[in-house]
Motif scaffolding. Structure first.
Motif, short mmCIF file in Angstrom:
data_model
loop_
_atom_site.label_atom_id
_atom_site.label_comp_id
_atom_site.label_asym_id
_atom_site.label_seq_id
_atom_site.Cartn_x
_atom_site.Cartn_y
_atom_site.Cartn_z
N ALA A 66 -10.42 -16.68 1.23
CA ALA A 66 -10.30 -15.40 1.95
C ALA A 66 -11.53 -15.25 2.84
CB ALA A 66 -10.24 -14.24 0.96
N GLN A 67 -11.33 -14.65 3.99
CA GLN A 67 -12.48 -14.29 4.84
C GLN A 67 -12.77 -12.79 4.70
OE1 GLN A 67 -13.92 -16.94 6.24
NE2 GLN A 67 -12.23 -18.03 5.24
N VAL A 68 -11.70 -12.01 4.58
CA VAL A 68 -11.81 -10.55 4.43
C VAL A 68 -10.78 -10.14 3.37
CG1 VAL A 68 -11.44 -8.34 5.59
CG2 VAL A 68 -12.35 -10.27 6.88
N VAL A 69 -11.21 -9.31 2.41
CA VAL A 69 -10.27 -8.88 1.37
C VAL A 69 -10.12 -7.37 1.39
CG1 VAL A 69 -9.68 -8.92 -1.09
CG2 VAL A 69 -11.00 -10.81 -0.12
N HIS A 70 -8.87 -6.92 1.36
CA HIS A 70 -8.57 -5.50 1.22
C HIS A 70 -8.11 -5.29 -0.22
CE1 HIS A 70 -8.83 -4.63 5.54
NE2 HIS A 70 -8.42 -5.88 5.65
N GLY A 71 -8.93 -4.57 -0.99
CA GLY A 71 -8.59 -4.29 -2.38
C GLY A 71 -7.86 -2.97 -2.48
N SER A 72 -6.77 -2.95 -3.24
CA SER A 72 -6.01 -1.71 -3.39
C SER A 72 -5.64 -1.53 -4.86
CB SER A 72 -4.75 -1.80 -2.52
OG SER A 72 -3.98 -0.65 -2.69
N ASP A 73 -5.82 -0.31 -5.34
CA ASP A 73 -5.50 -0.01 -6.74
C ASP A 73 -5.21 1.49 -6.82
OD1 ASP A 73 -6.38 -1.63 -9.61
OD2 ASP A 73 -5.98 0.52 -9.73
N PHE A 74 -4.30 1.87 -7.73
CA PHE A 74 -4.00 3.31 -7.79
C PHE A 74 -4.96 4.07 -8.70
CE2 PHE A 74 -0.38 3.72 -11.26
CZ PHE A 74 -1.19 3.10 -12.18
N CYS A 75 -5.90 3.36 -9.32
CA CYS A 75 -6.82 4.01 -10.25
C CYS A 75 -8.25 3.97 -9.68
CB CYS A 75 -6.75 3.27 -11.59
SG CYS A 75 -7.87 3.95 -12.80
N ALA A 98 1.23 0.39 -5.65
CA ALA A 98 1.83 -0.91 -5.32
C ALA A 98 3.22 -0.78 -4.70
CB ALA A 98 1.93 -1.75 -6.59
N LEU A 99 3.91 0.32 -5.00
CA LEU A 99 5.28 0.44 -4.51
C LEU A 99 5.35 1.11 -3.14
CD1 LEU A 99 7.17 1.34 -7.82
CD2 LEU A 99 6.60 -0.89 -6.87
N HIS A 100 4.21 1.61 -2.65
CA HIS A 100 4.15 2.25 -1.32
C HIS A 100 2.83 1.83 -0.67
CE1 HIS A 100 7.47 4.70 -2.72
NE2 HIS A 100 6.77 4.90 -3.81
N LEU A 101 2.74 0.60 -0.26
CA LEU A 101 1.45 0.11 0.23
C LEU A 101 1.13 0.70 1.61
CD1 LEU A 101 1.73 -3.65 -0.80
CD2 LEU A 101 0.38 -1.85 -1.88
N PRO A 102 -0.12 1.12 1.78
CA PRO A 102 -0.49 1.76 3.05
C PRO A 102 -0.88 0.73 4.11
CG PRO A 102 -2.33 1.85 1.53
CD PRO A 102 -1.23 1.12 0.81
N TYR A 103 -0.10 -0.34 4.24
CA TYR A 103 -0.43 -1.40 5.20
C TYR A 103 0.78 -1.69 6.09
CZ TYR A 103 -4.19 -2.06 1.84
OH TYR A 103 -5.25 -1.84 1.00
N ALA A 104 0.48 -2.15 7.29
CA ALA A 104 1.54 -2.46 8.26
C ALA A 104 2.31 -3.70 7.81
CB ALA A 104 0.91 -2.70 9.63
N ASP A 105 3.52 -3.84 8.33
CA ASP A 105 4.32 -5.05 8.09
C ASP A 105 3.51 -6.26 8.59
OD1 ASP A 105 6.18 -3.13 7.54
OD2 ASP A 105 7.62 -3.76 9.07
N GLY A 121 6.09 -0.95 -12.96
CA GLY A 121 7.30 -0.17 -13.25
C GLY A 121 8.55 -0.81 -12.69
N ASP A 122 8.52 -1.25 -11.45
CA ASP A 122 9.69 -1.88 -10.83
C ASP A 122 9.23 -3.19 -10.19
OD1 ASP A 122 11.82 -2.70 -9.30
OD2 ASP A 122 12.35 -0.68 -8.64
N PRO A 123 9.31 -4.29 -10.94
CA PRO A 123 8.75 -5.56 -10.43
C PRO A 123 9.44 -6.05 -9.15
CG PRO A 123 9.70 -5.88 -12.64
CD PRO A 123 9.80 -4.42 -12.33
N ALA A 124 10.74 -5.78 -9.02
CA ALA A 124 11.45 -6.24 -7.81
C ALA A 124 11.00 -5.43 -6.59
CB ALA A 124 12.96 -6.11 -8.00
N ALA A 125 10.84 -4.11 -6.77
CA ALA A 125 10.40 -3.27 -5.65
C ALA A 125 8.99 -3.68 -5.20
CB ALA A 125 10.44 -1.80 -6.05
N ALA A 126 8.16 -4.04 -6.15
CA ALA A 126 6.80 -4.47 -5.80
C ALA A 126 6.86 -5.77 -4.99
CB ALA A 126 5.97 -4.67 -7.06
N LEU A 127 7.76 -6.67 -5.36
CA LEU A 127 7.88 -7.91 -4.58
C LEU A 127 8.34 -7.63 -3.16
CD1 LEU A 127 9.50 -10.60 -6.93
CD2 LEU A 127 7.10 -10.32 -6.27
#
Ligand SMILES: C[S@@+](CC[C@H](N)C(=O)[O-])C[C@H]1O[C@@H](n2cnc3c(N)ncnc32)[C@H](O)[C@@H]1O
Length: 236
Positions: A66-75, A98-105, A121-127
């Motif tokens: 990785a050159q730049v990492v964006h870390g995201s967590d709900f906690c 994880a189910l509503h990521l604030p990142y562009a396509d 909670g919903d592994p398929a939706a996360a994928l």
């Protein structure tokens, strides 16, 4: 359910790294490194979803994955507990689900999730979300504990997982229930075979697996097809 999970991680956040090292006898550090060796090339912009205290982000940077990492967590308390590791490193932190990521396509060359998937909670939706935020051809790396099928990991979780996890969680983090949840969330999650099918059903290809310590932990890499559909097929 997700509020309860968030509260649980908030409670153990200050002791989370210590518990990881003790309960895995430091194998967790090695598992992250070996998993990152599955990543091809040197991705530039990387998502560490459910990043917790940024251990995977730090390893990815150290290994040139990785050159730049964006870390995201709900906690947020987990992000705060790990904030010292961001100092001097190109790691950003963002509170998000994880189910509503604030990142562009198509924002990321690599998306990674270490030991977070079974909490979503919903592994398929996360994928589907992960597929959406990956560039075409982008890679997805997941480390996870799956519901054990073989004898050794079943024995491990039925004994060490059921008895030692809560004892250590109570003694070192003051929260035995959190570590009861850890074990319960593994035995109620997907098997590795289920996960394999789910990745393919959600449009990911080139799936390759690594197992650690005889199947106690696993890593899987896959990628979004370079010429695939804009969204993952809706499969669960
Ligand atoms: C077992 S920890 C893993 C942390 C880190 N990735 C690591 O390797 O140590 C699981 C993390 O997933 C986060 N998490 C659980 N559900 C989530 C969700 N729906 N959205 C975002 N993060 C979530 C928790 O807050 C926690 O930090």
């Amino acid at each position: 359910m997700s509020e309860a999970v968030k509260e649980l991680f908030a409670h153990i956040a200050p002791r989370y790294d210590l518990l990881n090292r003790v309960l895995s006898a430091r194998h967790d550090v090695r598992w992250r490194r070996h998993a990152l060796e599955l990543v091809q090339g040197s991705p530039h912009t990387v998502l560490d979803l459910a990043c917790g205290t940024f251990d995977l982000a730090v390893s990815a940077l150290a290994l040139g994955k990785a050159q730049v990492v964006h870390g995201s967590d709900f906690c947020q308390p987990m992000l705060i507990a790990g904030s010292g590791k961001r100092a001097g490193r190109p790691i950003s932190a963002c509170v998000g689900d994880a189910l509503h990521l604030p990142y562009a396509d198509g924002a990321f060359d690599l998306a990674m999730v270490a030991y977070g998937w079974r909490n979503f909670g919903d592994p398929a939706a996360a994928l589907r979300e992960l597929y959406r935020v990956l560039k075409p051809g982008g890679q997805l790396l997941i480390l996870e504990f799956f519901r054990p099928v073989r004898l050794w990991p079943r024995f491990f979780y039925a004994t060490f997982g059921r008895i030692v996890f809560p004892l250590a969680g109570g003694a070192l983090a003051g929260n035995a229930d959190a570590y009861r949840y850890l074990n319960a969330s593994i035995s109620s999650f997907l098997t590795r075979a289920d996960a394999d099918r789910l990745l393919l059903a959600n449009g990911l290809i080139g799936v390759r697996w690594l197992s650690f310590c005889g199947g106690i932990s696993h890593a899987v890499i896959a990628h979004r097809p370079a010429d695939g559909p804009h969204q993952a097929p809706a499969a669960s």
